[in-house]
Write a protein that holds these residues in place. Structure first.
Motif, short mmCIF file in Angstrom:
data_model
loop_
_atom_site.label_atom_id
_atom_site.label_comp_id
_atom_site.label_asym_id
_atom_site.label_seq_id
_atom_site.Cartn_x
_atom_site.Cartn_y
_atom_site.Cartn_z
N SER A 42 32.11 -9.54 42.76
CA SER A 42 32.63 -10.78 43.10
C SER A 42 33.44 -11.55 41.49
O SER A 42 34.25 -12.67 42.02
CB SER A 42 31.35 -11.32 43.01
OG SER A 42 30.46 -12.33 42.15
N GLN A 45 36.32 -10.43 42.65
CA GLN A 45 36.92 -11.50 43.53
C GLN A 45 37.52 -12.25 43.59
O GLN A 45 38.48 -13.39 43.78
CB GLN A 45 36.59 -10.95 44.53
CG GLN A 45 35.64 -9.54 44.83
CD GLN A 45 34.88 -9.47 45.74
OE1 GLN A 45 34.01 -10.12 45.23
NE2 GLN A 45 34.88 -7.80 46.62
N SER A 155 39.25 -12.27 55.58
CA SER A 155 37.94 -12.21 54.42
C SER A 155 38.31 -11.17 53.57
O SER A 155 37.87 -10.96 52.59
CB SER A 155 36.83 -12.63 54.62
OG SER A 155 35.83 -11.88 55.64
N SER A 158 39.66 -10.85 50.15
CA SER A 158 39.38 -10.65 48.68
C SER A 158 37.98 -10.42 48.26
O SER A 158 37.58 -10.25 47.39
CB SER A 158 39.48 -12.35 48.82
OG SER A 158 40.68 -12.84 48.13
N TRP A 159 37.20 -10.43 49.39
CA TRP A 159 36.02 -10.01 49.33
C TRP A 159 35.71 -8.32 49.74
O TRP A 159 34.11 -8.30 49.74
CB TRP A 159 34.93 -10.68 50.22
CG TRP A 159 35.08 -12.23 49.96
CD1 TRP A 159 35.69 -13.41 50.98
CD2 TRP A 159 34.90 -12.99 48.87
NE1 TRP A 159 35.69 -14.77 49.84
CE2 TRP A 159 35.47 -14.14 48.80
CE3 TRP A 159 33.62 -12.77 47.94
CZ2 TRP A 159 35.05 -15.39 47.37
CZ3 TRP A 159 34.43 -13.19 46.51
CH2 TRP A 159 34.57 -15.01 46.45
N LYS A 234 40.02 -16.09 49.89
CA LYS A 234 38.73 -16.40 49.58
C LYS A 234 38.23 -17.37 49.70
O LYS A 234 36.73 -17.44 49.81
CB LYS A 234 39.14 -15.99 48.04
CG LYS A 234 38.13 -16.55 47.08
CD LYS A 234 38.48 -15.97 45.71
CE LYS A 234 39.28 -17.13 45.12
NZ LYS A 234 39.79 -16.89 43.90
#
Length: 291
Positions: A42, A45, A155, A158-159, A234
């Protein structure tokens, strides 16, 4: 061996690596959950969307120029993507993403055109003006509203993870390797460095400095668009005030990485170390609630 170690210790990138190791040691000592794999994923990210801008800013700084409009380029290109996807029947998300990249690239080329056509205007003044203009246009389009409701797969940029590795980290490292080769091994990279070392001398040596600078700012715009895609992915939405202050963070990372603001100096490896150094330092302090 002693001579080799002595030469390595003189390099700025070596001391950045030492600092990076030190930051990780401190983070591990102040937080028991720092080495948790999901936490580290995370962390990457969260801050690596700025990393793409640092890579492009490195070329700008090597050429002896600067660009403080990157945050506004991100805002405008992301707003164009969000509005085009949400307006009326809307356009398909892949096309909206291309519009984002295209808008950002055009903004970069506008900066390059103004800087190369009006030599009496420093790049600081030009990009300060366009910083205000680009964010102003984004504010005219959306005012104080937001645009989002992107498809679920967006999404992933980024994730998402590829195995245990964040997707954004893979893309960033690939971009860093390609741009490092461009800077160190290509004719274009040597021209950029020559312009930064002495623009007039480079021009008399047969380098078309205007075209090279235009390409540098076009690259800056394109990678700002890439950063906009990851930032919008993000946050899940776009707003005119997004990426505020990014320009100072990006310039700070590039300068910490060893790039001189007067041009002609710097190594992309140092910029990569600086991105991770500042990003992981902020993340580690955030784990113990230190702003």
């Amino acid at each position: 061996m002693k001579r080799c170690l002595k030469d390595i210790s003189k390099k700025w990138e070596f001391w950045l690596f030492v600092l990076l190791v030190g930051v990780n040691i401190i983070n591990m000592s102040i937080s028991d959950i720092y080495l948790n794999i999901p936490n580290l994923s995370s962390a990457f990210q969260i801050f690596l969307d700025k990393g793409f801008l640092v890579l492009a800013m490195s070329f700008i700084l090597v050429a002896g120029q600067i660009d403080i409009s990157v945050g506004s380029i991100i805002a405008l290109s992301a707003v164009v993507m969000g509005v085009s996807y949400n307006a009326g029947s809307g356009v398909p998300m892949p096309l909206a993403m291309l519009l984002c990249l295209g808008t950002a690239t055009v903004c970069g080329l506008i900066n390059g055109f103004l800087i190369t056509r009006f030599h009496e205007l420093p790049s600081m003044i030009v990009t300060l003006s366009t910083m205000i203009i680009f964010r102003g246009i984004a504010s005219i389009i959306l005012e104080d509203k937001g645009a989002g409701k992107f498809p679920g797969w967006f999404s992933f940029l980024s994730w998402g993870n590829v195995g245990p590795v964040p997707f954004v980290l893979i893309v960033f490292l690939i971009a860093a390797v390609l741009l490092a080769l461009l800077m160190r091994k290509s004719v274009f990279g040597r021209k950029v460095r020559a312009i930064g070392a002495g623009r007039l001398a480079a021009r008399f040596s047969g380098v078309n400095d205007n075209n090279v600078l235009l390409a540098c700012y076009g690259l800056m715009g394109f990678l700002s668009g890439v950063g906009a895609l990851f930032l919008a992915s993000k946050t899940g939405s776009t707003r005119p005030n997004m990426a505020t202050g990014y320009e100072m963070d990006v310039i700070a990372m590039a300068v910490l990485g060893g790039f001189s603001t007067v041009g002609g100096k710097g190594n992309l490896l140092g910029a990569v170390f600086a991105v991770f150094l500042i990003g992981l330092m902020n993340f580690g302090l955030g784990l113990v609630n230190i702003p």
